[in-house]
Design a protein around this motif. Structure first.
Motif, PDB file in Angstrom:
ATOM      1  N   ALA A  89     -10.966  16.508 -14.954  1.00  0.00           N
ATOM      2  CA  ALA A  89     -11.122  15.259 -14.222  1.00  0.00           C
ATOM      3  C   ALA A  89     -11.175  14.078 -15.177  1.00  0.00           C
ATOM      4  O   ALA A  89     -10.616  13.019 -14.908  1.00  0.00           O
ATOM      5  CB  ALA A  89     -12.391  15.308 -13.368  1.00  0.00           C
ATOM      6  N   ALA A  90     -11.853  14.270 -16.303  1.00  0.00           N
ATOM      7  CA  ALA A  90     -11.984  13.172 -17.258  1.00  0.00           C
ATOM      8  C   ALA A  90     -10.672  12.868 -17.954  1.00  0.00           C
ATOM      9  O   ALA A  90     -10.367  11.728 -18.261  1.00  0.00           O
ATOM     10  CB  ALA A  90     -13.067  13.519 -18.284  1.00  0.00           C
ATOM     11  N   GLU A  91      -9.890  13.911 -18.204  1.00  0.00           N
ATOM     12  CA  GLU A  91      -8.647  13.725 -18.944  1.00  0.00           C
ATOM     13  C   GLU A  91      -7.547  13.112 -18.085  1.00  0.00           C
ATOM     14  O   GLU A  91      -6.661  12.447 -18.591  1.00  0.00           O
ATOM     15  CB  GLU A  91      -8.170  15.066 -19.506  1.00  0.00           C
ATOM     16  N   HIS A  92      -7.571  13.326 -16.782  1.00  0.00           N
ATOM     17  CA  HIS A  92      -6.492  12.818 -15.927  1.00  0.00           C
ATOM     18  C   HIS A  92      -6.682  11.338 -15.670  1.00  0.00           C
ATOM     19  O   HIS A  92      -7.693  10.904 -15.142  1.00  0.00           O
ATOM     20  CB  HIS A  92      -6.440  13.570 -14.601  1.00  0.00           C
ATOM     21  N   CYS A  93      -5.698  10.563 -16.049  1.00  0.00           N
ATOM     22  CA  CYS A  93      -5.715   9.121 -15.818  1.00  0.00           C
ATOM     23  C   CYS A  93      -4.626   8.820 -14.795  1.00  0.00           C
ATOM     24  O   CYS A  93      -3.432   9.074 -15.047  1.00  0.00           O
ATOM     25  CB  CYS A  93      -5.452   8.386 -17.129  1.00  0.00           C
ATOM     26  N   LEU A  94      -5.008   8.326 -13.629  1.00  0.00           N
ATOM     27  CA  LEU A  94      -4.055   8.087 -12.553  1.00  0.00           C
ATOM     28  C   LEU A  94      -3.036   7.032 -12.965  1.00  0.00           C
ATOM     29  O   LEU A  94      -3.391   5.946 -13.431  1.00  0.00           O
ATOM     30  CB  LEU A  94      -4.780   7.626 -11.294  1.00  0.00           C
ATOM     31  N   ALA A  95      -1.781   7.351 -12.779  1.00  0.00           N
ATOM     32  CA  ALA A  95      -0.691   6.431 -13.121  1.00  0.00           C
ATOM     33  C   ALA A  95      -0.098   5.871 -11.832  1.00  0.00           C
ATOM     34  O   ALA A  95       0.412   6.615 -11.003  1.00  0.00           O
ATOM     35  CB  ALA A  95       0.379   7.157 -13.931  1.00  0.00           C
ATOM     36  N   PHE A  96      -0.197   4.551 -11.672  1.00  0.00           N
ATOM     37  CA  PHE A  96       0.352   3.889 -10.498  1.00  0.00           C
ATOM     38  C   PHE A  96       1.595   3.099 -10.874  1.00  0.00           C
ATOM     39  O   PHE A  96       1.700   2.556 -11.976  1.00  0.00           O
ATOM     40  CB  PHE A  96      -0.670   2.934  -9.880  1.00  0.00           C
ATOM     41  N   ILE A  97       2.511   3.021  -9.931  1.00  0.00           N
ATOM     42  CA  ILE A  97       3.704   2.213 -10.100  1.00  0.00           C
ATOM     43  C   ILE A  97       3.721   1.161  -9.010  1.00  0.00           C
ATOM     44  O   ILE A  97       3.165   1.370  -7.921  1.00  0.00           O
ATOM     45  CB  ILE A  97       4.978   3.088 -10.047  1.00  0.00           C
ATOM     46  N   ALA A  98       4.320   0.010  -9.299  1.00  0.00           N
ATOM     47  CA  ALA A  98       4.386  -1.074  -8.325  1.00  0.00           C
ATOM     48  C   ALA A  98       5.656  -1.871  -8.565  1.00  0.00           C
ATOM     49  O   ALA A  98       6.212  -1.874  -9.669  1.00  0.00           O
ATOM     50  CB  ALA A  98       3.167  -1.979  -8.438  1.00  0.00           C
ATOM     51  N   GLN A  99       6.107  -2.533  -7.517  1.00  0.00           N
ATOM     52  CA  GLN A  99       7.265  -3.402  -7.655  1.00  0.00           C
ATOM     53  C   GLN A  99       6.871  -4.665  -8.410  1.00  0.00           C
ATOM     54  O   GLN A  99       5.750  -5.149  -8.312  1.00  0.00           O
ATOM     55  CB  GLN A  99       7.851  -3.748  -6.291  1.00  0.00           C
ATOM     56  N   ASN A 100       7.824  -5.184  -9.159  1.00  0.00           N
ATOM     57  CA  ASN A 100       7.548  -6.297 -10.063  1.00  0.00           C
ATOM     58  C   ASN A 100       7.705  -7.639  -9.358  1.00  0.00           C
ATOM     59  O   ASN A 100       8.717  -8.320  -9.495  1.00  0.00           O
ATOM     60  CB  ASN A 100       8.482  -6.207 -11.271  1.00  0.00           C
ATOM     61  N   ASN A 101       6.697  -8.014  -8.557  1.00  0.00           N
ATOM     62  CA  ASN A 101       6.687  -9.362  -7.998  1.00  0.00           C
ATOM     63  C   ASN A 101       5.262  -9.896  -8.003  1.00  0.00           C
ATOM     64  O   ASN A 101       4.296  -9.141  -8.108  1.00  0.00           O
ATOM     65  CB  ASN A 101       7.313  -9.406  -6.593  1.00  0.00           C
ATOM     66  N   LYS A 102       5.130 -11.206  -7.918  1.00  0.00           N
ATOM     67  CA  LYS A 102       3.836 -11.840  -8.160  1.00  0.00           C
ATOM     68  C   LYS A 102       2.794 -11.508  -7.100  1.00  0.00           C
ATOM     69  O   LYS A 102       1.607 -11.405  -7.407  1.00  0.00           O
ATOM     70  CB  LYS A 102       4.024 -13.353  -8.286  1.00  0.00           C
ATOM     71  N   ILE A 103       3.218 -11.380  -5.860  1.00  0.00           N
ATOM     72  CA  ILE A 103       2.255 -11.059  -4.809  1.00  0.00           C
ATOM     73  C   ILE A 103       1.640  -9.694  -5.065  1.00  0.00           C
ATOM     74  O   ILE A 103       0.419  -9.514  -4.998  1.00  0.00           O
ATOM     75  CB  ILE A 103       2.927 -11.109  -3.426  1.00  0.00           C
ATOM     76  N   VAL A 104       2.487  -8.711  -5.379  1.00  0.00           N
ATOM     77  CA  VAL A 104       1.987  -7.364  -5.656  1.00  0.00           C
ATOM     78  C   VAL A 104       1.072  -7.371  -6.881  1.00  0.00           C
ATOM     79  O   VAL A 104       0.025  -6.712  -6.896  1.00  0.00           O
ATOM     80  CB  VAL A 104       3.161  -6.386  -5.865  1.00  0.00           C
ATOM     81  N   LYS A 105       1.430  -8.135  -7.895  1.00  0.00           N
ATOM     82  CA  LYS A 105       0.611  -8.172  -9.104  1.00  0.00           C
ATOM     83  C   LYS A 105      -0.770  -8.760  -8.834  1.00  0.00           C
ATOM     84  O   LYS A 105      -1.771  -8.301  -9.405  1.00  0.00           O
ATOM     85  CB  LYS A 105       1.320  -8.962 -10.203  1.00  0.00           C
ATOM     86  N   GLU A 106      -0.838  -9.772  -7.982  1.00  0.00           N
ATOM     87  CA  GLU A 106      -2.135 -10.347  -7.642  1.00  0.00           C
ATOM     88  C   GLU A 106      -3.015  -9.316  -6.929  1.00  0.00           C
ATOM     89  O   GLU A 106      -4.211  -9.200  -7.191  1.00  0.00           O
ATOM     90  CB  GLU A 106      -1.956 -11.579  -6.761  1.00  0.00           C
ATOM     91  N   ILE A 107      -2.411  -8.572  -6.008  1.00  0.00           N
ATOM     92  CA  ILE A 107      -3.165  -7.531  -5.297  1.00  0.00           C
ATOM     93  C   ILE A 107      -3.564  -6.421  -6.260  1.00  0.00           C
ATOM     94  O   ILE A 107      -4.684  -5.906  -6.219  1.00  0.00           O
ATOM     95  CB  ILE A 107      -2.333  -6.987  -4.132  1.00  0.00           C
ATOM     96  N   ALA A 108      -2.651  -6.059  -7.156  1.00  0.00           N
ATOM     97  CA  ALA A 108      -2.922  -4.981  -8.108  1.00  0.00           C
ATOM     98  C   ALA A 108      -4.091  -5.309  -9.035  1.00  0.00           C
ATOM     99  O   ALA A 108      -4.841  -4.418  -9.437  1.00  0.00           O
ATOM    100  CB  ALA A 108      -1.674  -4.683  -8.928  1.00  0.00           C
ATOM    101  N   LEU A 109      -4.259  -6.587  -9.381  1.00  0.00           N
ATOM    102  CA  LEU A 109      -5.391  -6.986 -10.219  1.00  0.00           C
ATOM    103  C   LEU A 109      -6.707  -6.608  -9.561  1.00  0.00           C
ATOM    104  O   LEU A 109      -7.634  -6.109 -10.207  1.00  0.00           O
ATOM    105  CB  LEU A 109      -5.359  -8.499 -10.465  1.00  0.00           C
TER     106      LEU A 109
END
Length: 245
Positions: free
Chosen positions: A35-55
């Protein structure tokens, strides 16, 4: 001291004692290490609205001590990499994605953002896509709800960003556009005829093979909301839009 400890178990097989004491420890150690070793990798589309939500999603996960990364790609590249299962999850996709994903996914609650998709036109008789009657319509490339609504319509112009989409309408290069209701004031899209066409919900999705993390992610996101936070920062979006022409 060692002799005394062993003699305490003189009527019990030493091997059995060792197993009974050590195996539970090893099993627990193995699980926790995984559990400690697994780091969840997320992908997202490259636009500003998504980036604001992702923050804000990232803040929620950090506060819950959930290791994670978020990578941003253009829509086609993001969809391809997710289909290849290079990532555990996809950030900020509409609820429609659950049925349209190229691989099996689970939808994570709570909702990140709720909004309305609207059709904006220079013509008062256009209230939905079916009313276009040969007129052109602009959408943002990679926005699933826009592509689904216009799937069977021939005169589509695709823009790379919401800003570019607004320019298409202002410059008369399209007759109509689809857009998210919240961004209308920021894009100065006054004076056009506007009608709601769809209710939208944005979610985090995990691929099925990573669904064992769904509970922890959901709990972190709900805690974020309970603490009085949200997943869309209006001032940041306003600032990002006002800086573009």
């Amino acid at each position: 001291m060692v002799y005394i400890q062993l003699s305490f178990f003189s009527n019990i097989s030493f091997a059995n004692v060792s197993a009974s004491l050590i195996l539970p420890f090893l099993v627990g150690f193995s699980f926790n290490t995984h559990a400690a070793e697994h780091c969840l990798a997320f992908i997202a589309q490259n636009n500003k609205i998504v980036k604001e939500i992702a923050l804000n999603v990232s803040d929620a996960l950090k506060n819950a001590n959930i290791c994670h990364t978020i990578d941003y790609f253009p829509e086609k590249r993001a969809d391809y990499l997710f289909k290849e299962e290079k990532y555990d999850g996809f950030l900020m996709r509409d609820a429609l994605f659950e049925a349209r994903s190229p691989i099996p996914v689970v939808k994570i609650d709570p909702v990140l953002i709720q909004s309305k998709g609207v059709i904006l036109s220079r013509f008062p008789d256009i209230k939905k896509v079916e009313d276009l009657n040969g007129r052109s319509i602009g959408i943002v490339r990679g926005w699933l709800w826009m592509e689904l609504l216009t799937k069977r319509y021939p005169r589509i112009v695709k823009a790379s960003t919401v800003i570019d989409l607004a320019h298409l309408l202002h410059e008369g290069r399209v007759d109509t556009i689809l857009v998210v209701e919240e961004v209308l004031p920021f894009l100065k899209l006054d004076g056009y005829h506007c009608n709601n066409v769809i209710n939208l919900q944005g979610h985090v999705f995990l691929k099925n093979s990573s669904k064992q993390f769904a509970g922890a992610v959901s709990k972190a996101l709900k805690k974020h909301v309970e603490n009085g936070n949200n997943f869309i920062n209006i001032p940041r979006i306003l600032q990002s839009f006002s800086g573009e022409t």
